[in-house]
Design a protein around this motif. Structure first.
Motif, PDB file in Angstrom:
ATOM      1  N   LEU A 454       6.632  -5.122  -6.270  1.00  0.00           N
ATOM      2  CA  LEU A 454       6.352  -3.692  -6.368  1.00  0.00           C
ATOM      3  C   LEU A 454       4.846  -3.425  -6.316  1.00  0.00           C
ATOM      4  O   LEU A 454       4.384  -2.479  -5.635  1.00  0.00           O
ATOM      5  N   LEU A 455       4.059  -4.244  -6.996  1.00  0.00           N
ATOM      6  CA  LEU A 455       2.609  -4.095  -6.953  1.00  0.00           C
ATOM      7  C   LEU A 455       2.078  -4.335  -5.541  1.00  0.00           C
ATOM      8  O   LEU A 455       1.189  -3.610  -5.058  1.00  0.00           O
ATOM      9  N   LEU A 456       2.639  -5.339  -4.860  1.00  0.00           N
ATOM     10  CA  LEU A 456       2.222  -5.615  -3.489  1.00  0.00           C
ATOM     11  C   LEU A 456       2.587  -4.465  -2.561  1.00  0.00           C
ATOM     12  O   LEU A 456       1.832  -4.114  -1.643  1.00  0.00           O
ATOM     13  N   SER A 457       3.744  -3.831  -2.799  1.00  0.00           N
ATOM     14  CA  SER A 457       4.136  -2.691  -1.988  1.00  0.00           C
ATOM     15  C   SER A 457       3.161  -1.523  -2.164  1.00  0.00           C
ATOM     16  O   SER A 457       2.781  -0.851  -1.187  1.00  0.00           O
ATOM     17  N   ARG A 458       2.731  -1.276  -3.378  1.00  0.00           N
ATOM     18  CA  ARG A 458       1.783  -0.189  -3.615  1.00  0.00           C
ATOM     19  C   ARG A 458       0.432  -0.485  -2.951  1.00  0.00           C
ATOM     20  O   ARG A 458      -0.207   0.430  -2.410  1.00  0.00           O
ATOM     21  N   GLN A 459       0.021  -1.755  -2.988  1.00  0.00           N
ATOM     22  CA  GLN A 459      -1.236  -2.111  -2.333  1.00  0.00           C
ATOM     23  C   GLN A 459      -1.155  -1.903  -0.825  1.00  0.00           C
ATOM     24  O   GLN A 459      -2.103  -1.394  -0.206  1.00  0.00           O
ATOM     25  N   MET A 460      -0.027  -2.296  -0.219  1.00  0.00           N
ATOM     26  CA  MET A 460       0.127  -2.102   1.222  1.00  0.00           C
ATOM     27  C   MET A 460       0.183  -0.611   1.569  1.00  0.00           C
ATOM     28  O   MET A 460      -0.335  -0.178   2.603  1.00  0.00           O
ATOM     29  N   ALA A 461       0.829   0.189   0.691  1.00  0.00           N
ATOM     30  CA  ALA A 461       0.908   1.629   0.949  1.00  0.00           C
ATOM     31  C   ALA A 461      -0.470   2.282   0.865  1.00  0.00           C
ATOM     32  O   ALA A 461      -0.794   3.202   1.647  1.00  0.00           O
ATOM     33  N   GLU A 462      -1.301   1.823  -0.092  1.00  0.00           N
ATOM     34  CA  GLU A 462      -2.661   2.371  -0.189  1.00  0.00           C
ATOM     35  C   GLU A 462      -3.496   2.036   1.040  1.00  0.00           C
ATOM     36  O   GLU A 462      -4.364   2.801   1.444  1.00  0.00           O
ATOM     37  N   LYS A 463      -3.226   0.868   1.655  1.00  0.00           N
ATOM     38  CA  LYS A 463      -3.949   0.488   2.867  1.00  0.00           C
ATOM     39  C   LYS A 463      -3.418   1.206   4.102  1.00  0.00           C
ATOM     40  O   LYS A 463      -4.003   1.077   5.185  1.00  0.00           O
ATOM     41  N   GLY A 464      -2.297   1.890   3.975  1.00  0.00           N
ATOM     42  CA  GLY A 464      -1.728   2.608   5.101  1.00  0.00           C
ATOM     43  C   GLY A 464      -0.720   1.819   5.904  1.00  0.00           C
ATOM     44  O   GLY A 464      -0.204   2.313   6.917  1.00  0.00           O
ATOM     45  N   ASP A 465      -0.394   0.573   5.491  1.00  0.00           N
ATOM     46  CA  ASP A 465       0.582  -0.251   6.203  1.00  0.00           C
ATOM     47  C   ASP A 465       1.949  -0.030   5.555  1.00  0.00           C
ATOM     48  O   ASP A 465       2.386  -0.797   4.688  1.00  0.00           O
ATOM     49  N   LEU A 466       2.619   1.066   5.958  1.00  0.00           N
ATOM     50  CA  LEU A 466       3.907   1.389   5.341  1.00  0.00           C
ATOM     51  C   LEU A 466       4.999   0.410   5.734  1.00  0.00           C
ATOM     52  O   LEU A 466       5.986   0.257   5.011  1.00  0.00           O
ATOM     53  N   ARG A 467       4.861  -0.280   6.860  1.00  0.00           N
ATOM     54  CA  ARG A 467       5.888  -1.247   7.289  1.00  0.00           C
ATOM     55  C   ARG A 467       5.949  -2.431   6.330  1.00  0.00           C
ATOM     56  O   ARG A 467       7.026  -2.819   5.869  1.00  0.00           O
ATOM     57  N   LEU A 468       4.779  -2.995   5.994  1.00  0.00           N
ATOM     58  CA  LEU A 468       4.760  -4.095   5.024  1.00  0.00           C
ATOM     59  C   LEU A 468       5.081  -3.591   3.627  1.00  0.00           C
ATOM     60  O   LEU A 468       5.701  -4.305   2.823  1.00  0.00           O
ATOM     61  N   ALA A 469       4.674  -2.368   3.318  1.00  0.00           N
ATOM     62  CA  ALA A 469       4.991  -1.810   1.998  1.00  0.00           C
ATOM     63  C   ALA A 469       6.495  -1.647   1.832  1.00  0.00           C
ATOM     64  O   ALA A 469       7.058  -1.927   0.765  1.00  0.00           O
ATOM     65  N   LEU A 470       7.174  -1.199   2.898  1.00  0.00           N
ATOM     66  CA  LEU A 470       8.632  -1.036   2.811  1.00  0.00           C
ATOM     67  C   LEU A 470       9.321  -2.383   2.666  1.00  0.00           C
ATOM     68  O   LEU A 470      10.293  -2.514   1.918  1.00  0.00           O
ATOM     69  N   ARG A 471       8.810  -3.413   3.347  1.00  0.00           N
ATOM     70  CA  ARG A 471       9.442  -4.734   3.209  1.00  0.00           C
ATOM     71  C   ARG A 471       9.252  -5.303   1.806  1.00  0.00           C
ATOM     72  O   ARG A 471      10.169  -5.896   1.231  1.00  0.00           O
ATOM     73  N   ALA A 472       8.048  -5.133   1.256  1.00  0.00           N
ATOM     74  CA  ALA A 472       7.812  -5.608  -0.109  1.00  0.00           C
ATOM     75  C   ALA A 472       8.709  -4.874  -1.103  1.00  0.00           C
ATOM     76  O   ALA A 472       9.218  -5.460  -2.069  1.00  0.00           O
ATOM     77  N   LEU A 473       8.923  -3.576  -0.873  1.00  0.00           N
ATOM     78  CA  LEU A 473       9.791  -2.818  -1.766  1.00  0.00           C
ATOM     79  C   LEU A 473      11.243  -3.279  -1.642  1.00  0.00           C
ATOM     80  O   LEU A 473      11.974  -3.346  -2.641  1.00  0.00           O
ATOM     81  N   TYR A 474      11.665  -3.622  -0.433  1.00  0.00           N
ATOM     82  CA  TYR A 474      13.034  -4.130  -0.236  1.00  0.00           C
ATOM     83  C   TYR A 474      13.218  -5.479  -0.939  1.00  0.00           C
ATOM     84  O   TYR A 474      14.233  -5.728  -1.601  1.00  0.00           O
ATOM     85  N   LEU A 475      12.215  -6.369  -0.824  1.00  0.00           N
ATOM     86  CA  LEU A 475      12.289  -7.668  -1.508  1.00  0.00           C
ATOM     87  C   LEU A 475      12.246  -7.497  -3.017  1.00  0.00           C
ATOM     88  O   LEU A 475      12.862  -8.274  -3.757  1.00  0.00           O
ATOM     89  N   SER A 476      11.515  -6.485  -3.492  1.00  0.00           N
ATOM     90  CA  SER A 476      11.506  -6.216  -4.929  1.00  0.00           C
ATOM     91  C   SER A 476      12.895  -5.821  -5.417  1.00  0.00           C
ATOM     92  O   SER A 476      13.331  -6.233  -6.501  1.00  0.00           O
ATOM     93  N   GLY A 477      13.618  -5.033  -4.610  1.00  0.00           N
ATOM     94  CA  GLY A 477      14.980  -4.672  -4.990  1.00  0.00           C
ATOM     95  C   GLY A 477      15.896  -5.886  -5.042  1.00  0.00           C
ATOM     96  O   GLY A 477      16.719  -6.032  -5.962  1.00  0.00           O
ATOM     97  N   LEU A 478      15.758  -6.800  -4.063  1.00  0.00           N
ATOM     98  CA  LEU A 478      16.563  -8.026  -4.093  1.00  0.00           C
ATOM     99  C   LEU A 478      16.236  -8.873  -5.314  1.00  0.00           C
ATOM    100  O   LEU A 478      17.132  -9.423  -5.971  1.00  0.00           O
ATOM    101  N   ALA A 479      14.940  -8.996  -5.628  1.00  0.00           N
ATOM    102  CA  ALA A 479      14.542  -9.796  -6.790  1.00  0.00           C
ATOM    103  C   ALA A 479      15.073  -9.183  -8.081  1.00  0.00           C
ATOM    104  O   ALA A 479      15.477  -9.903  -9.007  1.00  0.00           O
ATOM    105  N   HIS A 480      15.075  -7.847  -8.172  1.00  0.00           N
ATOM    106  CA  HIS A 480      15.599  -7.192  -9.377  1.00  0.00           C
ATOM    107  C   HIS A 480      17.104  -7.420  -9.503  1.00  0.00           C
ATOM    108  O   HIS A 480      17.605  -7.686 -10.608  1.00  0.00           O
ATOM    109  N   LEU A 481      17.855  -7.343  -8.400  1.00  0.00           N
ATOM    110  CA  LEU A 481      19.295  -7.607  -8.458  1.00  0.00           C
ATOM    111  C   LEU A 481      19.575  -9.067  -8.811  1.00  0.00           C
ATOM    112  O   LEU A 481      20.529  -9.364  -9.543  1.00  0.00           O
TER     113      LEU A 481
END
Length: 555
Positions: A454-481
């Motif tokens: 989740l922290l990595l997703s926020r960092q990618m979103a701040e840099k403007g790379d929403l594609r990597l931010a979305l992937r990090a957020l998806y992996l965060s959901g898998l890790a939480h499950l």
């Protein structure tokens, strides 16, 4: 019809060999058969087995399988005919080996006839055998028919109709023997399959335990037990058992033809004649060698009389009588306690026990050395002369060298074990999580905790790379499950596998399944489809992520 010898009804009632005897004969024949004959079977079967495993995996997992399914099916049909033709050659060579006659030479007309006959008959097994298995009763006859066709359709002259009638006549012979053999082979195949499954499942774990080899199979754990794993196990068990089945039906056809031709008696007579020739040659050789050996042997050396003194004889008898083997025959006497303290008695008992142990070990060492000398070293050592008998032989030196090598190997193994054990100790302090490469295709959700993703997703979103931010957020959901025990993360699993696993384990929460499916659909379109990501799509993905976390915590 000319050229055909039908089996009469009276001949079919002739009792054949017992099922156990037939299986034992086939096993013995398969064991003594030259390897070049057995290699013919595997030369035809292995390409088909490997192609079948690849075909099943590709058609069930690949997203582009529909583009090449026709070509793949055509290649599998060619590999099937390739296998059946080589099985026919294998059966022909086995029969020639049983008869003791030269095998049929492979000419171009012979190969063409063999391929045409096998291609005309064997494909019908895909239809007839499953139907016969469901009906049960005709399955034994159907299987015997197709096995007989592999032997009888060997490229010799004759029409396809004659081949089918001959194979059917042989299938009707000895029905009781046929069905009991099939029952035994089925049970044997089941045990072979169980052993293959256990070996395939335990081999990666053993390699990791003894050699430290980490593979995808050890990382998969229980996830290794999938359809591809069991398909591979079934194929391996098939290629191990099927040659025995082929040899059994070759022997059935051989004994079936022998009812008319008496070929089994001719084969036994030929073997007896060969044995008689060998015995006669050995007898002649013995008669010629025996007189020469008698002349050169000479008189045996005189036996020296052993002289033993009376005192030494009495001492030896005393040691034998007081031994453990004869102690039970002596009268029980009351032992008098010597004048010593309890501590001295205890120390003396310990010393006596250790002496007995070392004496037993010494006896074992002497017996092992005698066995090694009699069965190994004596064959490689020249007969020592009178002056050399007092010196230690080279066998002792070789034994010391082998012992030193074993001790060195044990020392190296112990050092490696201690080094690996010490390297696994954790140092005190905060654990350092390795940095994950979010752009790598082989990255998995278990490489970082859900909060780190989740922290990595926020960092990618701040840099403007929403594609990597979305992937990090998806992996965060898998890790939480996975942390909540709803999913098990593995490298070999696809997104569809995670979705199916979630549907099995989260039946009580359809909203969780729906939210995950929407995020998975969005992620696959963005990551694999290279689509642009509007800000509202990313916001909607984040809302589904929060919903997934909330619903997962409630389960």
């Amino acid at each position: 019809m000319a050229g055909r010898h039908p089996v009469k009804k009276a001949e079919r009632t002739v009792r054949g060999k017992g099922p156990i005897e037939l299986i034992e004969e086939a096993t013995h024949l398969l064991r003594i058969m030259p390897f070049k004959i057995t290699a013919l079977y595997y030369f035809g079967a292995l390409p088909f087995i490997l192609g079948l495993l690849y075909f099943v995996a590709d058609m069930s997992k690949s997203a582009f399988a529909y583009q090449r399914e026709a070509q793949a099916a055509f290649l599998m049909a060619l590999l099937f005919l390739w296998m059946k033709c080589w099985q026919a050659v294998f059966c022909n060579r086995v029969k020639s080996f049983v008869l003791g006659t030269p095998a049929q030479k492979m000419s171009l007309p012979w190969i063409v006839r063999l391929c045409l006959k096998q291609a005309a008959i064997q494909p019908f097994g895909f239809i007839i055998l499953p139907v016969a298995f469901v009906i049960t009763l005709p399955f034994g006859y159907s299987l015997a028919f197709f096995q007989n066709a592999s032997l009888l359709g060997d490229g010799k002259q004759g029409s396809l109709k004659e081949l089918c009638r001959s194979a059917l006549d042989q299938a009707k012979l000895f029905p009781g023997q046929n069905h009991v053999v099939l029952l035994i082979i089925t049970l044997f195949s089941l045990f072979v399959l169980i052993n293959v499954v256990l070996a395939m499942f335990m081999a990666p774990a053993l390699a990791k335990t003894f050699f430290g080899i980490e593979t995808e199979f050890t990382l998969a754990g229980w996830g290794l037990l999938n359809t591809t794993f069991f398909a591979a196990a079934v194929c391996i068990a098939h290629v191990l058992v099927d040659p025995l089945i082929k040899v059994i039906y070759v022997l059935r056809c051989f004994y079936g033809d022998s009812i008319r031709t008496g070929e089994d008696l001719k084969t036994e007579l030929r073997s007896i004649r060969v044995a008689q020739n060998i015995a006669a040659a050995l007898l002649i050789l013995f008669l010629f060698v025996q007189p020469a050996y008698t002349e050169t042997a000479g008189t045996p050396p005189p036996i020296e009389k052993a002289t033993v003194s009376a005192a030494e004889l009495e001492r030896s008898l005393g040691e034998v009588i007081t031994g453990k083997e004869y102690a039970w025959r002596l009268p029980r006497e009351e032992m008098r306690q010597k004048q010593r303290g309890p501590f001295a008695s205890f120390i003396e008992g310990v010393i006596d026990t250790l002496a007995d142990w070392f004496g037993t070990l010494r006896e074992w060492g002497v017996k092992i050395w005698q066995w090694l000398y009699e069965h190994l070293f004596r064959h490689f050592m020249p007969d020592p002369g009178p002056s050399e008998k007092a010196r230690p032989g080279s066998a002792q030196v070789l034994l010391y060298i082998l012992l030193a090598m074993v001790l060195c190997g044990l020392a190296v193994f112990a050092l490696r074990y201690m080094k690996r054990r010490n390297s696994g100790d954790y140092l005190p302090g905060e654990p350092v999580m390795p940095a994950a490469d979010i752009s790598a295709e082989d990255v998995t959700a278990d490489e970082l905790p859900a909060e780190e993703w989740l922290l990595l997703s926020r960092q990618m979103a701040e840099k403007g790379d929403l594609r990597l931010a979305l992937r990090a957020l998806y992996l965060s959901g898998l890790a939480h499950l996975a942390r909540n025990g709803i999913l098990v993360v593995a490298k070999y699993k696809s997104n569809r596998d995670y979705e199916r696993e979630l549907k099995r384990k989260a039946l009580r929460s359809p909203d969780l399944i729906s939210a995950f499916s929407r995020n998975m659909f969005t992620f696959e379109n963005v990551w694999y489809g290279m689509h642009d990501i509007p800000q509202d799509m990313f916001s909607h993905f984040t809302e589904n992520y929060e919903r997934i976390k909330t619903l997962a915590d409630k389960l």
